[in-house]
Scaffold this active site. Structure first.
Site, PDB file in Angstrom:
ATOM      1  N   SER A 120      32.024  28.498 -43.275  1.00 16.50           N
ATOM      2  CA  SER A 120      32.177  29.572 -42.296  1.00 16.50           C
ATOM      3  C   SER A 120      32.385  29.033 -40.894  1.00 16.50           C
ATOM      4  O   SER A 120      32.755  29.791 -39.999  1.00 16.50           O
ATOM      5  CB  SER A 120      30.894  30.416 -42.245  1.00 16.50           C
ATOM      6  OG  SER A 120      30.622  30.984 -43.475  1.00 16.50           O
ATOM      7  N   HIS A 141      38.892  29.873 -46.126  1.00 12.68           N
ATOM      8  CA  HIS A 141      37.683  30.642 -45.808  1.00 12.68           C
ATOM      9  C   HIS A 141      37.838  32.095 -46.251  1.00 12.68           C
ATOM     10  O   HIS A 141      38.539  32.880 -45.607  1.00 12.68           O
ATOM     11  CB  HIS A 141      37.417  30.540 -44.287  1.00 12.68           C
ATOM     12  CG  HIS A 141      36.216  31.303 -43.841  1.00 12.68           C
ATOM     13  ND1 HIS A 141      36.170  31.989 -42.644  1.00 12.68           N
ATOM     14  CD2 HIS A 141      35.015  31.504 -44.427  1.00 12.68           C
ATOM     15  CE1 HIS A 141      34.984  32.568 -42.521  1.00 12.68           C
ATOM     16  NE2 HIS A 141      34.274  32.290 -43.581  1.00 12.68           N
ATOM     17  N   GLU A 153      40.999  33.140 -44.136  1.00 16.30           N
ATOM     18  CA  GLU A 153      41.398  32.296 -43.001  1.00 16.30           C
ATOM     19  C   GLU A 153      41.788  30.925 -43.535  1.00 16.30           C
ATOM     20  O   GLU A 153      41.011  30.319 -44.274  1.00 16.30           O
ATOM     21  CB  GLU A 153      40.203  32.088 -42.046  1.00 16.30           C
ATOM     22  CG  GLU A 153      40.082  33.097 -40.951  1.00 16.30           C
ATOM     23  CD  GLU A 153      38.901  32.801 -40.016  1.00 16.30           C
ATOM     24  OE1 GLU A 153      39.063  33.023 -38.816  1.00 16.30           O
ATOM     25  OE2 GLU A 153      37.833  32.375 -40.478  1.00 16.30           O
ATOM     26  N   ASN A 191      34.260  34.332 -37.434  1.00 14.81           N
ATOM     27  CA  ASN A 191      32.837  34.129 -37.120  1.00 14.81           C
ATOM     28  C   ASN A 191      32.586  33.749 -35.661  1.00 14.81           C
ATOM     29  O   ASN A 191      31.474  33.930 -35.165  1.00 14.81           O
ATOM     30  CB  ASN A 191      32.222  33.107 -38.074  1.00 14.81           C
ATOM     31  CG  ASN A 191      32.047  33.711 -39.450  1.00 14.81           C
ATOM     32  OD1 ASN A 191      31.756  34.893 -39.578  1.00 14.81           O
ATOM     33  ND2 ASN A 191      32.260  32.921 -40.489  1.00 14.81           N
TER      34      ASN A 191
END
Ligand code: NAI
Length: 292
Positions: A120, A141, A153, A191
């Site tokens: 992450s 991701h 991602e 994130n």
């Protein structure tokens, strides 16, 4: 580089089992690894439940679910990695754990295999450097829950080759997910934006500005978020949230990313969210109940 047909997933937790689920539904073979059979069996049970839910809501047929289950194997031995085209690491968000996995798996991989991390937040360049193949290393991701969320991602490390990027993109396209590309900076795009908001929600609770219920209701009804930030933190896992905040704090050296002491306390207590039955909510009864 050959087409990706056999995919290994290391870590059979929330994310690893979700990745195996979508890989198998897309008709590829998935081999799910973890440290014990207990963990791999838990992962398989989670996949079975997820597929049943999709059948019940008529998103897939019972036949699709059966075929997907038949494409999933489990293993606790890295010595069985040799026939895989792509290996995605989805173990605990801890750099040392991940670096050790890459050091341990590399001797068993085929020379053409692509290695990826579902991290992450941790630098793909640094993780790639722990492997024997930085040119064939990629950040892939996924979002949680993997079978539902559309986005993936893609993150290139400094050495990632064009062919690795192309094959990874093709793999994600086959899963019918939407790619977004992020540069390799702490916590990437999603994130970098999401976790400071969640951390701020925890500060809001810590400082007594609002209760768990007020904060989540405020953001659901006031900002139109489908889920309140504290409920979302429980869903992600408070251990993962804390690790991501630490990566942001260390990597960007800005006090605005300081993890809230209340988040630290919950993790120290082992109240790390839905996966253990307790976090900002207690999930052990019929209905979730706020723990503060
Ligand atoms: P989790 O705690 O549900 O699962 C982690 C799994 O990794 C556990 O089954 C654990 O036994 C296994 N594991 C630990 N060390 C291992 C080792 N040496 N070898 C093999 N397996 C090992 O965590 P979760 O939520 O599935 O997260 C996994 C990764 O995915 C983390 O890097 C996390 O940051 C990332 N991620 C998490 C999201 C979330 O919402 N929870 C979303 C997107 C990415």
């Amino acid at each position: 580089m050959n087409e990706i047909r056999n995919v290994g997933i290391i870590g059979a937790g929330q994310m690893g089992s979700g990745i195996a689920h979508v890989v198998a539904l897309a008709g590829m073979k998935a081999r799910l690894y973890d440290v014990s059979e207990e963990q791999t069996q838990k992962g398989l049970a989670r996949i079975q439940k997820g597929l049943e839910r999709q059948v019940a809501s008529e998103k897939i047929s019972a036949d699709d679910a059966r075929t997907a289950m038949s494409l999933i194997e489990t293993s606790v031995e890295f010595s069985t990695l040799g026939d895989l085209d792509l290996v995605i690491e989805a173990a605990t968000e801890n750099e040392e754990v991940k670096r050790k996995i890459f050091r341990d798996v590399c001797p068993h991989l085929s020379p053409t295999a692509i290695l990826a991390s579902n991290t992450s937040s941790i630098s793909i360049t640094r993780l790639a450097a722990a492997s024997d193949r930085p040119e064939q290393f990629m950040g892939i991701h996924f979002m949680n829950p993997v079978p539902v969320m559309k986005l993936v991602e893609l993150v290139r490390g400094i050495a990632t080759g064009d062919e690795t990027f192309r094959a990874s993109k093709q793999f994600v396209d086959r899963l019918d997910k939407q790619v977004t590309v992020s540069e390799d900076f702490p916590a990437f795009i999603v994130n970098r934006i999401l976790l400071p908001m969640i951390n701020e929600a925890i500060y809001t609770l810590y400082e007594g500005v609002g209760s768990v219920t007020s904060i989540d209701t405020a953001m659901k009804l006031g900002a139109n978020h489908p889920m309140g930030p504290l409920q979302l933190a429980d869903f992600i896992g408070l251990d993962t949230c804390l690790s991501i905040m630490q990566v942001l704090h260390d990597g960007l050296s800005d006090s605005k990313y300081r993890p809230c002491p209340l988040l630290v306390k919950y993790v120290e207590a082992g109240w790390i969210g839905r996966k253990v039955g307790r976090g900002f909510y207690d999930y052990r009864g019929e209905q979730p109940v706020p723990t503060r």
